[in-house]
Structures are given as structure tokens and as C-alpha cells.
Design an enzyme around this catalytic site. Structure first.
Site, mmCIF file in Angstrom:
data_model
loop_
_atom_site.group_PDB
_atom_site.id
_atom_site.type_symbol
_atom_site.label_atom_id
_atom_site.label_comp_id
_atom_site.label_asym_id
_atom_site.label_seq_id
_atom_site.Cartn_x
_atom_site.Cartn_y
_atom_site.Cartn_z
ATOM 1 C CB CYS A 2 -0.969 -0.180 1.063
ATOM 2 S SG CYS A 2 -1.943 -0.879 1.253
ATOM 3 N NE ARG A 28 4.346 1.811 -1.554
ATOM 4 C CZ ARG A 28 5.923 1.708 -0.948
ATOM 5 N NH1 ARG A 28 7.147 1.877 -1.458
ATOM 6 N NH2 ARG A 28 6.031 0.483 0.173
ATOM 7 C CD1 TRP A 80 -1.441 -4.708 -4.281
ATOM 8 C CD2 TRP A 80 -0.940 -6.110 -2.480
ATOM 9 N NE1 TRP A 80 -1.502 -6.243 -5.037
ATOM 10 C CE2 TRP A 80 -1.114 -7.082 -3.428
ATOM 11 C CE3 TRP A 80 -1.190 -6.436 -1.185
ATOM 12 C CZ2 TRP A 80 -0.156 -8.668 -3.472
ATOM 13 C CZ3 TRP A 80 -0.454 -7.948 -0.661
ATOM 14 C CH2 TRP A 80 -0.369 -8.934 -1.919
ATOM 15 C CD GLU A 493 13.213 -11.085 -15.547
ATOM 16 O OE1 GLU A 493 13.089 -11.166 -14.408
ATOM 17 O OE2 GLU A 493 13.038 -9.282 -15.490
ATOM 18 C CE LYS A 497 9.715 -7.945 -15.836
ATOM 19 N NZ LYS A 497 10.293 -7.770 -14.385
ATOM 20 C CG HIS A 516 15.347 -34.171 -18.425
ATOM 21 N ND1 HIS A 516 15.757 -35.498 -18.454
ATOM 22 C CD2 HIS A 516 16.341 -33.670 -18.868
ATOM 23 C CE1 HIS A 516 17.252 -35.849 -18.541
ATOM 24 N NE2 HIS A 516 17.529 -34.459 -18.917
HETATM 25 C C1 AGP Z 1 9.118 -7.446 -10.941
HETATM 26 O O1 AGP Z 1 9.068 -7.662 -12.720
HETATM 27 C C2 AGP Z 1 8.283 -7.887 -10.339
HETATM 28 N N1 AGP Z 1 7.316 -7.259 -9.984
HETATM 29 C C3 AGP Z 1 9.140 -8.610 -8.775
HETATM 30 O O2 AGP Z 1 8.959 -9.999 -9.276
HETATM 31 C C4 AGP Z 1 9.715 -7.579 -8.085
HETATM 32 O O3 AGP Z 1 11.046 -8.321 -9.126
HETATM 33 C C5 AGP Z 1 10.595 -8.151 -6.216
HETATM 34 O O4 AGP Z 1 9.183 -8.033 -6.700
HETATM 35 C C6 AGP Z 1 11.191 -8.065 -6.373
HETATM 36 O O5 AGP Z 1 11.351 -6.741 -5.813
HETATM 37 P P1 AGP Z 1 12.935 -5.718 -4.963
HETATM 38 O O6 AGP Z 1 13.726 -5.416 -6.534
HETATM 39 O O7 AGP Z 1 12.029 -4.439 -4.971
HETATM 40 O O8 AGP Z 1 13.108 -6.393 -4.672
#
Ligand code: AGP
Length: 618
Positions: A2, A28, A80, A493, A497, A516
Site C-alpha cells: 500500500c 504500490r 493493495w 525473466e 515478464k 525431461h
Molecule cells: C518484477 O517485475 C516483479 N514485479 C517482482 O518480481 C520484483 O522483482 C520482486 O518483488 C522483488 O522486488 P525488489 O527488487 O524491489 O526486491
């Protein structure tokens, strides 16, 4: 999670300030929003499920009709949801039964159920399903018992188990009191002659002042225009010096881009330059990092590195493993912070715990780093947020200087983390005598080529090509992302995304693992995206492509290996920069690909469903 804001001015109206702050912090959490204002002899709240713009247009219309004017103090919250769905009733602020205080909260109150029972037993009527309302009643009852709001907060909080950043506003007998407190999630405060501000992120404070105080766990702060008093839980004043924040506000603006994510992808060439700035000593073939921590003597004692991170930062940590082991010869373990913190890790003497985080506030990563600290490790971090908890708690930090990242899907911070990991690997390699001066020069010279390559990969033409491929694959039933070696984390990654912003199922796998199990998924209508670098395993990646095609699957190849590109139906060519640097370039088409798939599907790219930028709760 939040977003929290608060403002208290000598004169004027804080409502527009609160709405601007909430807009900046909307990333946030964005399922409901609300404000609490000093109005007339008491307090007024306005809150609703939905986005900030809807609330803003309503309250501004109310102002235009003569209501809600002239509030000198107020608090605002973007939610949130954790306890209770996003409804008007569950939106913050919450008030206590006596209507004495309005309260906003980021975090989780773990013993809220028992406190709620107890309060109901005492005749308190609840109006929401949130854990936060418990706090409002507890503090309100303490205030009714006597003393100032800060005393009431200090008396109530020891009853609470969990994590919180809270702000409480009271207005009685013509006196306004604004108090905030922290245990876990971030909170910062600032003052100038005319006002005082609080927020869960410096971005909401920067329009007012660059001198920001970061509260620490256990702090309770009382704010009034021109003055902030910070105490510990017992009321003893503590010194929290202000820090100057250099971030430019324009950096948190979308500019001419339709989405923050696209803007941040395009910022990557600049971000790489900033991460490298004044850190390359090409003559010495070494990396300049400030502080004794990074000296030969200190790093020479590092026998092992334990990376702790979550999500995209975890993927950066996996790339760091290949770099540090490959270049510096130092063994590396990489753990999801959320797993590490709940097992019984055995850390050999000489282990350096390395936290990787954009925000520096991710609850799991902080907890894991603290555990590593307790087990005797030195703690370093790769982090974007100056003044964040992680930076403050680390013995040393390699700041990535990516600037504010607003898009929930992390892009530029990831690339900057990779650059930082590369710098760290070279420094460690030099300190351990594993990299010679000449080799250091070569490695660092390679880094300087990254910026022009990135610029080339972000031209209109390059982008249109990826957009076209994304459009043609946007309605397939699923995606497999394959990569090998240092590009295996890039496959993870790419899949993350795509999942995050387009809600398409995507799996990232080491290419060698395909046979596998995941190969059973291959059929027409399933797209496999293969990262194909020109490295020692290039021929094996080509074999993977053949295997997918033989089973009717479509292949998109991304990379510098001509043989692989030749075999795929769709190809995205990436400049050849050698294996160590290849992840830095290979990830960019994957970011753009997920962006364009999400665009094609009409998804809310910067605010994907269910996600929040900074995960400050478990
Ligand atoms: C990334 O696209 C995500 N939204 C999420 O996985 C993020 O990388 C993760 O919550 C870690 O956040 P931080 O780098 O602020 O610790």
C-alpha cells in the site's frame, strides 16, 4: 504494497497535495484509495474501491461545490488488499469507534483476529473486514484514556504482532495531531518551514523537499509544520538525520511514452551509463568502488557468496552466480529469500550475504539478509533505493542508480543489477588475483560497448519488428522460454515478464531440461522462445530448436547465434558481445515482447492485476 501519504501545513489546503502524492504512489497498490482530512471541528474521510482518478474527480468536484476546503492536515492511502476484498468499506482510512482518529496502514497485523474478538467483546462495532480497523480502535481507545496521540500510539502498538507502517490523524479541541510509526514497511518524513510530510516512498515527498528522514523500525514520529520529533517505543527521542535525495522528479514522469514500462525500457542505455559512472578504471583494469568493504584485503576474505532476492532481482542474482563464479572463481549460492528465511541455512565462514533488490524494502529479502547477518555473515547489497532499509542495514551497497522505477514489471533495474553484478565480479576477481590487469581491461572495455548496442536495439525499426512478432503470437495457448548457462536466468525473466503483464502462461526452463518433461507441452499453438547466444552450448541450443520444430511447435529465436536464428520461424537478432555480457542484451527483446503482447491483449501494463511494485509484506 500500500501507499501512504500525509501532510500538515500552516495554512492552505492539503487535499491536492495528498492526491498528487497518491498518484505518485499508486504503483504500490491500486485496488482502492482514500483520504482523511481535518475538517470543521473534527475529521472527514472519503474512500472508495477503484483507482485514484475516480476518487480525485469526486473529491475535487465536492471541493468545487464548496465542500472539503481548507484542510491544513490530512492522510491518504492507496490499497493493495490483504484482509478483505477491495470494497469501499475496506478502503482506508479507518476511524475508531469514537471518531477521534483516522488511520491508514501498510502491512499485516498477524494477531488481528484475537484483538478483534477482544474489542467486539468490549462493545466495539466493526465496519470493515480489514486488520487495520483493529489498530484504529486500539489507538482511539488509548487516546480516549488520556495523553497525546503519540502516547496513545506508543501504548497501543506493543499489543500488535505483525508489520506496519501507519499514520494516524486526530483533531480535537482545535488541535491537529499527525503521528506515524513503523515496524517493517518503509516510511519517511520531511519538514520545511511551512509544512510536514510523511510517505511510504520518497517519490511523494520530493516535490516538497529533498531532505528526507527515513524512519527505522520501532520509531514513532510526531509531525507539525516545520518540526518532526522521532521517538522510540518508550518515548525517548532518537536522532534520525535527514538525507539529501538526488533523484529528479521528471524521472518519475511518463514523458511522451504511453506506459512507464516502455519508458523505462528505453531508459536502459542511460541507466547502464549511470551504473558505470566513475566506476571503471580502464588503466588499472579494475572497478572503483567506494569504501574499505570493497578493498582487496576485505574482499580477499570472501570465500563464498550467498545471494538473497525475490522475483526479477532473484533472476539477476542467478546471473550474478555465473559472473562471480566464472570471472572471480568464488562459489555462489542463490536462494529465494522467502525460502531461505524459513529453512536452517548452513553458511560457511567467510560467506558474504548479498541482497539484490530494486526497492530495498522487500520483506522477504530483508528478513533473509537479517538471518544471514545473525549467522555471522557480512552483508552487502545491490540496490536502487538510496536510504532504503536494505541499504541502511548492509555493510556496503553497490547502488545501481536506475532512478525511480514505476512500472510494476521491473526492466531497467534488472539491467542495472546485471551491470552491478558484473562490476562486483570483476572487483572480486581482481581482489582474488583471478583476473589480471589485462583481462580486467578487456572485461571493462566490453561493458563500455553495451550502451551503443542497447541504443541500436531500441530503434523504432527494431521495436516494430518485435511488435509484429508479438502480435502474431499474442493468442497462442502458452509459451516456453528456453536458455542455457548464463542465459538460463534470462529465460526465467522473459517468462516472468510475460506472465506478469499479459497474464499468459509462460514457463522458463534451462534448455537442456526440455527433454525431461516440458517437451510434452510442445504442439502447434505453443510458442517456444529460445535464447540463442554464440557460446560453448550454441550447438545444443540449435538441437533444442530442431526438437521443438519437429513436434510442430513455433520457435522465436533471440540472440546472436546465426545458426539458431536460421532454424527459427521468427528471429530477433542481438549484437554479439560474448557470453558474459550477453544477458544484458538478450533480455531487452524479451521485455519488449512481453510489453507488446500485453498491449495487444489490452492489459493494464503498468498496473497488472493482483501485483504491487514493492512487496513489503509476506
Ligand atoms: C518484477 O517485475 C516483479 N514485479 C517482482 O518480481 C520484483 O522483482 C520482486 O518483488 C522483488 O522486488 P525488489 O527488487 O524491489 O526486491
Amino acid at each position: 504494497m500500500c501507499g501512504i501519504v500525509g501532510a500538515f501545513r500552516r495554512t492552505g489546503d492539503v487535499l491536492p497535495t495528498l492526491l498528487d502524492g497518491l498518484k505518485v504512489l499508486e504503483y504500490r497498490g491500486y485496488d482502492s484509495v482514500g483520504v482523511g482530512l481535518v475538517q470543521g471541528p473534527g475529521l472527514t474521510i472519503r474512500r472508495r474501491a477503484g483507482r485514484i482518478d475516480e476518487l480525485a474527480s469526486r473529491v475535487l468536484a465536492e471541493q468545487a461545490q464548496g465542500g472539503l476546503n481548507g484542510s491544513v492536515a490530512g492522510i491518504g492511502h492507496s490499497r493493495w488488499a490483504t484482509h478483505g476484498p477491495p470494497t469501499d468499506e475496506n478502503a482506508h482510512p479507518h476511524m475508531d469507534a469514537g471518531g477521534r482518529i483516522a488511520l491508514i496502514h501498510n502491512g499485516i497485523i498477524e494477531n488481528y483476529a484475537e484483538l478483534r474478538e477482544e474489542l467486539i467483546g468490549a462493545g466495539v462495532e466493526f465496519h470493515s473486514e480489514t486488520d487495520t480497523e483493529v489498530l484504529a480502535h486500539l489507538i482511539g481507545r488509548e487516546l480516549a484514556a488520556g495523553g497525546r496521540l503519540a502516547d496513545a500510539v506508543r501504548r497501543a502498538l506493543p499489543r500488535v504482532r505483525g508489520y506496519y507502517a501507519i499514520a494516524a490523524l486526530a483533531h480535537e479541541d482545535g488541535e491537529v495531531q499527525l503521528v506515524c510509526a513503523r515496524e517493517g514497511p518503509p516510511l519517511c518524513v520531511a519538514v520545511d518551514e511551512d509544512g510536514a510530510w510523511l510517505a511510504s516512498d520518497v517519490l511523494a515527498i520530493l516535490p516538497h523537499t529533498r531532505e528526507v528522514i527515513f524512519l527505522e523500525d520501532g520509531d514513532v514520529a510526531e509531525l507539525e509544520p516545520g518540526k518532526v520529533r522521532v521517538t522510540d517505543g518508550k518515548g525517548v527521542e532518537v536522532d534520525r538525520p535527514a538525507r539529501t535525495i538526488e533523484w529528479e522528479m521528471e524521472a518519475s514522469d511518463k514523458g511522451s511514452f504511453p506506459h512507464y514500462m516502455l519508458k523505462e525500457i528505453h531508459e536502459q542505455p542511460d541507466v547502464v551509463s549511470r551504473t558505470l559512472y566513475e566506476r571503471l578504471d580502464l588503466d588499472a583494469g579494475d572497478v572503483r568502488l567506494d569504501g574499505d568493504f570493497w578493498s582487496d584485503e576485505s574482499l580477499g576474505n570472501v570465500r563464498r557468496v550467498q545471494v538473497l532476492a525475490c522475483g526479477t532481482a532473484f533472476h539477476a542474482g542467478l546471473v550474478a552466480r555465473y559472473l562471480i563464479e566464472g570471472l572471480a572463481g568464488v562459489p555462489v549460492d542463490v536462494d529465494y529469500a522467502s525460502e531461505f528465511r524459513y529453512r536452517s541455512p548452513i553458511l560457511a565462514p567467510g560467506t558474504l550475504a548479498l541482497g539484490v533488490s530494486q526497492s530495498g524494502e522487500t520483506a522477504d529479502t530483508l528478513a533473509a539478509l537479517r538471518l544471514a547477518g545473525k549467522l555471522g555473515c557480512a552483508r552487502a547489497s545491490i540496490c536502487n533505493a538510496i536510504g532504503s532499509t536494505m541499504v541502511r542495514e548492509s555493510d556496503a551497497t553497490l547502488l545501481i542508480h536506475a532512478g525511480p522505477e514505476i512500472g510494476v514489471a521491473s526492466t531497467k533495474a534488472f539491467v542495472a543489477m546485471l551491470v552491478a553484478a558484473y562490476l562486483m565480479a570483476v572487483r572480486l576477481g581482481r581482489a582474488h588475483g583471478r583476473i589480471s590487469q589485462e583481462e580486467g581491461r578487456e572485461l571493462l572495455a566490453g561493458l563500455r560497448q553495451i550502451r551503443p548496442h542497447l541504443e541500436h536495439m531500441l530503434t523504432r525499426e527494431a521495436q516494430d519488428h518485435i511488435r509484429d512478432i508479438a502480435r502474431r503470437h499474442s493468442s497462442v495457448k502458452g509459451f516456453l522460454f528456453l536458455g542455457r548457462g548464463i542465459n538460463y536466468p534470462i529465460a526465467l525473466e522473459g517468462a516472468l515478464k510475460l506472465k506478469e503483464i499479459s497474464y499468459v502462461h509462460a514457463e522458463g526452463y534451462p534448455a537442456g531440461e526440455m527433454k525431461h518433461g516440458p517437451i510434452a507441452l510442445i504442439e502447434p499453438g505453443m510458442t517456444t522462445l529460445v535464447i540463442a547466444s554464440q557460446d560453448s552450448v550454441a550447438d545444443k541450443v540449435r538441437a533444442n530448436i530442431e526438437q521443438v520444430r519437429a513436434r510442430g511447435g513455433q520457435v522465436i529465436a533471440v540472440g546472436a547465434d546465426p545458426g539458431s536464428l536460421e532454424l527459427a520461424e521468427d528471429k530477433i537478432e542481438v549484437p554479439e558481445v560474448g557470453p558474459w555480457l550477453s544477458p544484458l542484451l538478450n533480455v531487452v527483446p524479451l521485455q519488449l515482447f512481453s510489453y507488446f503482447v500485453a498491449l495487444e491483449k489490452g492489459c493494464d501494463i503498468d498496473k497488472p492485476r493482483n501485483l504491487a511494485k514493492s512487496v513489503t509484506v509476506e
